[in-house]
Design a protein around this motif. Structure first.
Motif, PDB file in Angstrom:
ATOM      1  N   LEU A 163      -3.029  45.154   2.919  1.00  0.00           N
ATOM      2  CA  LEU A 163      -3.527  45.709   1.671  1.00  0.00           C
ATOM      3  C   LEU A 163      -4.897  46.302   1.988  1.00  0.00           C
ATOM      4  O   LEU A 163      -5.765  45.612   2.508  1.00  0.00           O
ATOM      5  CB  LEU A 163      -3.637  44.601   0.614  1.00  0.00           C
ATOM      6  CG  LEU A 163      -3.697  45.019  -0.854  1.00  0.00           C
ATOM      7  CD1 LEU A 163      -3.376  43.815  -1.739  1.00  0.00           C
ATOM      8  CD2 LEU A 163      -5.039  45.602  -1.239  1.00  0.00           C
ATOM      9  N   GLU A 164      -5.074  47.583   1.702  1.00  0.00           N
ATOM     10  CA  GLU A 164      -6.313  48.233   2.108  1.00  0.00           C
ATOM     11  C   GLU A 164      -6.663  49.397   1.190  1.00  0.00           C
ATOM     12  O   GLU A 164      -5.833  49.883   0.419  1.00  0.00           O
ATOM     13  CB  GLU A 164      -6.199  48.745   3.543  1.00  0.00           C
ATOM     14  CG  GLU A 164      -5.121  49.798   3.735  1.00  0.00           C
ATOM     15  CD  GLU A 164      -5.125  50.422   5.118  1.00  0.00           C
ATOM     16  OE1 GLU A 164      -6.126  50.234   5.839  1.00  0.00           O
ATOM     17  OE2 GLU A 164      -4.146  51.088   5.465  1.00  0.00           O
ATOM     18  N   ALA A 165      -7.917  49.845   1.297  1.00  0.00           N
ATOM     19  CA  ALA A 165      -8.375  51.033   0.580  1.00  0.00           C
ATOM     20  C   ALA A 165      -8.482  52.175   1.588  1.00  0.00           C
ATOM     21  O   ALA A 165      -9.247  52.097   2.542  1.00  0.00           O
ATOM     22  CB  ALA A 165      -9.717  50.781  -0.086  1.00  0.00           C
ATOM     23  N   ILE A 166      -7.685  53.212   1.375  1.00  0.00           N
ATOM     24  CA  ILE A 166      -7.696  54.392   2.224  1.00  0.00           C
ATOM     25  C   ILE A 166      -7.872  55.623   1.336  1.00  0.00           C
ATOM     26  O   ILE A 166      -8.053  55.490   0.128  1.00  0.00           O
ATOM     27  CB  ILE A 166      -6.408  54.502   3.069  1.00  0.00           C
ATOM     28  CG1 ILE A 166      -5.166  54.473   2.165  1.00  0.00           C
ATOM     29  CG2 ILE A 166      -6.345  53.373   4.082  1.00  0.00           C
ATOM     30  CD1 ILE A 166      -3.853  54.637   2.919  1.00  0.00           C
ATOM     31  N   SER A 167      -7.837  56.807   1.912  1.00  0.00           N
ATOM     32  CA  SER A 167      -8.114  58.021   1.134  1.00  0.00           C
ATOM     33  C   SER A 167      -7.171  58.184  -0.057  1.00  0.00           C
ATOM     34  O   SER A 167      -7.538  58.778  -1.072  1.00  0.00           O
ATOM     35  CB  SER A 167      -8.037  59.257   2.030  1.00  0.00           C
ATOM     36  OG  SER A 167      -6.757  59.374   2.633  1.00  0.00           O
TER      37      SER A 167
ATOM     38  N   ASP B  29     -16.626  49.082  -9.586  1.00  0.00           N
ATOM     39  CA  ASP B  29     -15.344  48.814  -8.934  1.00  0.00           C
ATOM     40  C   ASP B  29     -14.216  49.686  -9.464  1.00  0.00           C
ATOM     41  O   ASP B  29     -13.046  49.381  -9.270  1.00  0.00           O
ATOM     42  CB  ASP B  29     -14.959  47.337  -9.071  1.00  0.00           C
ATOM     43  CG  ASP B  29     -14.619  46.941 -10.492  1.00  0.00           C
ATOM     44  OD1 ASP B  29     -14.834  47.750 -11.419  1.00  0.00           O
ATOM     45  OD2 ASP B  29     -14.138  45.805 -10.692  1.00  0.00           O
ATOM     46  N   HIS B  30     -14.556  50.805 -10.134  1.00  0.00           N
ATOM     47  CA  HIS B  30     -13.489  51.683 -10.616  1.00  0.00           C
ATOM     48  C   HIS B  30     -12.821  52.429  -9.473  1.00  0.00           C
ATOM     49  O   HIS B  30     -11.689  52.909  -9.595  1.00  0.00           O
ATOM     50  CB  HIS B  30     -14.040  52.684 -11.637  1.00  0.00           C
ATOM     51  CG  HIS B  30     -14.967  53.699 -11.044  1.00  0.00           C
ATOM     52  ND1 HIS B  30     -16.279  53.410 -10.735  1.00  0.00           N
ATOM     53  CD2 HIS B  30     -14.783  55.003 -10.681  1.00  0.00           C
ATOM     54  CE1 HIS B  30     -16.860  54.478 -10.227  1.00  0.00           C
ATOM     55  NE2 HIS B  30     -15.982  55.465 -10.163  1.00  0.00           N
ATOM     56  N   ALA B  31     -13.534  52.542  -8.353  1.00  0.00           N
ATOM     57  CA  ALA B  31     -12.999  53.125  -7.123  1.00  0.00           C
ATOM     58  C   ALA B  31     -13.570  52.303  -5.975  1.00  0.00           C
ATOM     59  O   ALA B  31     -14.701  51.830  -6.046  1.00  0.00           O
ATOM     60  CB  ALA B  31     -13.393  54.590  -7.002  1.00  0.00           C
ATOM     61  N   LEU B  32     -12.776  52.140  -4.912  1.00  0.00           N
ATOM     62  CA  LEU B  32     -13.174  51.238  -3.834  1.00  0.00           C
ATOM     63  C   LEU B  32     -13.076  51.908  -2.475  1.00  0.00           C
ATOM     64  O   LEU B  32     -12.128  52.638  -2.192  1.00  0.00           O
ATOM     65  CB  LEU B  32     -12.292  49.982  -3.819  1.00  0.00           C
ATOM     66  CG  LEU B  32     -12.270  49.124  -5.084  1.00  0.00           C
ATOM     67  CD1 LEU B  32     -11.293  47.970  -4.902  1.00  0.00           C
ATOM     68  CD2 LEU B  32     -13.644  48.594  -5.407  1.00  0.00           C
TER      69      LEU B  32
END
Length: 212
Positions: A64-68, A120-123
């Motif tokens: 689970l990760e934040a990517i583009s 935290d609306h975007a990470l």
């Protein structure tokens, strides 16, 4: 954030303390997978669905990760880059379960191209880890101090490597070394390196071509 496949995930969190906490949170569910599937059915389904690789094979999501593209569950091959380090939090299964529940709440949010930890609306990638593992009442966590870069509060990935290196071997160590895939642009190869190599990696030059 490593999850493992659904089977490994379910087996790892088959734990009395985790089950008791899930009952308190859900009022009925007794397992972490059942709780996640009930609270976020779409997110849980995306975790269950295998993905088609470029070579035509199928692969299960394990991360689970934040990517583009935003906060997503991803496969091993889909997430890997030139350098990869795996570190394990020195926390109980219950505290890890609490972190994962929070992580699931962020799935679908956009990527933070401003690299700003104020909201935290975007990470951004490291912000996801920082937010879900922050200590809170009833939850042990990781002290991962952000830094100021260009007037914003953020946490470069190299800072995590530095923190690990400085705490390694001490009573303050928060993370355990699992694996490090190193790479050399000059040699045009990637290879498994040892813990000592990872400990020193944060001191390397910024640009790959300047490395020995």
């Amino acid at each position: 954030l490593y999850l493992g496949d659904v089977e490994k995930f379910s087996r790892y969190f088959d734990d009395p303390a985790v089950s008791a906490w899930v009952v308190q949170q859900s009022g009925g569910q007794t397992s972490l997978p059942a709780y996640l599937a009930t609270r976020w059915p779409g997110h849980w389904r995306s975790f269950q669905l295998e993905r088609l690789r470029e070579d035509g094979g199928w692969e299960a999501p394990i991360l689970l990760e934040a990517i583009s593209e935003g906060v997503v569950v991803n496969t091993y091959s889909g997430a890997m880059g030139d350098y990869v380090a795996a570190l394990r939090p020195r926390l109980s299964k219950l505290d890890k379960a609490k972190a994962i529940v929070e992580a699931f709440s962020h799935i679908g949010k956009p990527y933070d191209f401003d690299f700003d930890f104020a909201t935290d609306h975007a990470l951004v990638c490291t912000e996801l880890v920082w937010r879900i593992y922050r200590p809170a009442p009833g939850k042990a966590g990781l002290e991962l101090p952000p830094v100021r870069v260009a007037g914003r509060t953020t946490l470069p990935a190299n800072r995590l490597a530095e923190l690990y290196a400085k705490q390694s071997g001490t009573e303050q160590a928060q993370l355990e070394f699992v694996s490090f895939i190193d790479a050399s642009e000059k040699r045009k190869s990637a290879y498994f390196a040892d813990e000592a190599a990872f400990r020193a990696s944060w001191k390397r030059p910024q640009w790959d071509f300047m490395q020995p």
